[in-house]
Motif scaffolding. Sequence first.
Motif, PDB file in Angstrom:
ATOM      1  N   ARG A  52      31.292  41.838  45.418  1.00 39.31           N
ATOM      2  CA  ARG A  52      32.705  41.431  45.457  1.00 39.31           C
ATOM      3  C   ARG A  52      33.311  41.561  44.057  1.00 39.31           C
ATOM      4  NH1 ARG A  52      36.009  36.411  47.419  1.00 39.31           N
ATOM      5  NH2 ARG A  52      38.020  37.480  47.316  1.00 39.31           N
ATOM      6  N   TRP A  53      32.564  41.127  43.050  1.00 37.03           N
ATOM      7  CA  TRP A  53      33.046  41.248  41.666  1.00 37.03           C
ATOM      8  C   TRP A  53      33.300  42.725  41.328  1.00 37.03           C
ATOM      9  CZ3 TRP A  53      30.670  43.912  37.644  1.00 37.03           C
ATOM     10  CH2 TRP A  53      31.371  43.846  36.434  1.00 37.03           C
ATOM     11  N   ILE A  54      32.385  43.613  41.742  1.00 34.10           N
ATOM     12  CA  ILE A  54      32.563  45.040  41.425  1.00 34.10           C
ATOM     13  C   ILE A  54      33.903  45.541  41.974  1.00 34.10           C
ATOM     14  CG2 ILE A  54      31.734  47.383  41.957  1.00 34.10           C
ATOM     15  CD1 ILE A  54      28.889  46.355  41.713  1.00 34.10           C
ATOM     16  N   ALA A  55      34.185  45.227  43.238  1.00 36.67           N
ATOM     17  CA  ALA A  55      35.418  45.734  43.853  1.00 36.67           C
ATOM     18  C   ALA A  55      36.650  45.113  43.208  1.00 36.67           C
ATOM     19  CB  ALA A  55      35.404  45.453  45.357  1.00 36.67           C
ATOM     20  N   GLU A  56      36.604  43.793  42.946  1.00 37.23           N
ATOM     21  CA  GLU A  56      37.755  43.130  42.322  1.00 37.23           C
ATOM     22  C   GLU A  56      37.961  43.641  40.891  1.00 37.23           C
ATOM     23  OE1 GLU A  56      39.980  40.972  43.501  1.00 37.23           O
ATOM     24  OE2 GLU A  56      39.066  40.310  45.378  1.00 37.23           O
ATOM     25  N   ASP A  57      36.866  43.745  40.154  1.00 36.59           N
ATOM     26  CA  ASP A  57      37.011  44.122  38.745  1.00 36.59           C
ATOM     27  C   ASP A  57      37.430  45.586  38.602  1.00 36.59           C
ATOM     28  OD1 ASP A  57      36.827  42.382  36.439  1.00 36.59           O
ATOM     29  OD2 ASP A  57      35.487  43.884  35.591  1.00 36.59           O
ATOM     30  N   TYR A  58      37.021  46.410  39.543  1.00 39.86           N
ATOM     31  CA  TYR A  58      37.437  47.820  39.496  1.00 39.86           C
ATOM     32  C   TYR A  58      38.960  47.913  39.606  1.00 39.86           C
ATOM     33  CZ  TYR A  58      37.512  52.828  40.643  1.00 39.86           C
ATOM     34  OH  TYR A  58      37.747  54.179  40.638  1.00 39.86           O
ATOM     35  N   PHE A  59      39.527  47.137  40.518  1.00 38.70           N
ATOM     36  CA  PHE A  59      40.991  47.111  40.633  1.00 38.70           C
ATOM     37  C   PHE A  59      41.608  46.619  39.322  1.00 38.70           C
ATOM     38  CE2 PHE A  59      45.002  44.973  41.309  1.00 38.70           C
ATOM     39  CZ  PHE A  59      45.709  45.878  42.082  1.00 38.70           C
ATOM     40  N   PHE A  60      41.015  45.538  38.773  1.00 38.90           N
ATOM     41  CA  PHE A  60      41.543  44.966  37.530  1.00 38.90           C
ATOM     42  C   PHE A  60      41.512  45.996  36.398  1.00 38.90           C
ATOM     43  CE2 PHE A  60      41.031  42.906  33.434  1.00 38.90           C
ATOM     44  CZ  PHE A  60      42.080  42.003  33.430  1.00 38.90           C
ATOM     45  N   VAL A  61      40.392  46.694  36.254  1.00 43.10           N
ATOM     46  CA  VAL A  61      40.242  47.627  35.133  1.00 43.10           C
ATOM     47  C   VAL A  61      41.228  48.791  35.255  1.00 43.10           C
ATOM     48  CG1 VAL A  61      38.650  49.219  33.948  1.00 43.10           C
ATOM     49  CG2 VAL A  61      37.846  46.976  34.678  1.00 43.10           C
ATOM     50  N   ARG A  62      41.487  49.225  36.493  1.00 43.60           N
ATOM     51  CA  ARG A  62      42.471  50.316  36.636  1.00 43.60           C
ATOM     52  C   ARG A  62      43.888  49.846  36.305  1.00 43.60           C
ATOM     53  NH1 ARG A  62      42.090  53.625  41.760  1.00 43.60           N
ATOM     54  NH2 ARG A  62      41.977  51.551  42.641  1.00 43.60           N
TER      55      ARG A  62
END
Length: 201
Positions: free
Chosen positions: A38-48
């Motif tokens: 879940r962190w991977i998917a959320e953080d990927y959005f954040f980083v973009r």
Amino acid sequence: ETTRALLTAQAAAWQRILDHPFVSRTSAGSLPKATFDRWIAEDYFFVRSFQRYLEALSAVAPDDEARKVLAGGLAGLVPELALFEAAAAERGVDLSVEPSLVNLGYSAYLFTSVDEGWPVGITVLYAVEKAYYDAWASVRDTTGPDTQYAGFIANWSSPEFAAYVDQLADLVDREPLTPAMTLAFDRVLRFELAFWDLVHG
Ligand code: MP5
């Protein structure tokens, strides 16, 4: 020093980031797979979102030195996004899921901070990066050698990343502290805690 004043005023909130169960369970290797996914998917959005914010902040940077530091940060996002994509492919994580409202709020706030001008925008950048440096350096120092998170640990706790965070601190330290900077710094910490809570909760 501006950064020292900011960190000192927020020492308790800062400790809550480092003591957060997401951080300690990542170190201990006891985080459920679904939580890290879940962190991977959320953080990927954040980083973009963060990538576009960094471009916007560069556009209001006061001089070449500041632009150079931010260009270094932008360059680092290329391997970072590749790291997320590789981890997602390996773990079977769908990166296109809808982000949480906390994440949308945090991402939107990054852009709002640029509208407030360079001193607030660079304070936000420093706070965002320093929070991740300290959290992942804590994981690095408290985890075993067989960790599955080595790529992420290296990404945010390498000597190169530490040097980048120091450069950001130097840029903040050029600015006299204002109430708007204090509020921005405090707000990033609240977003960071809310972000960990939402992925871990
Ligand atoms: C960062 C991040 C660090 N990736 N996610 C959150 C929630 N806070 C801070 O930013 P970057 O762009 O990955 O260095």
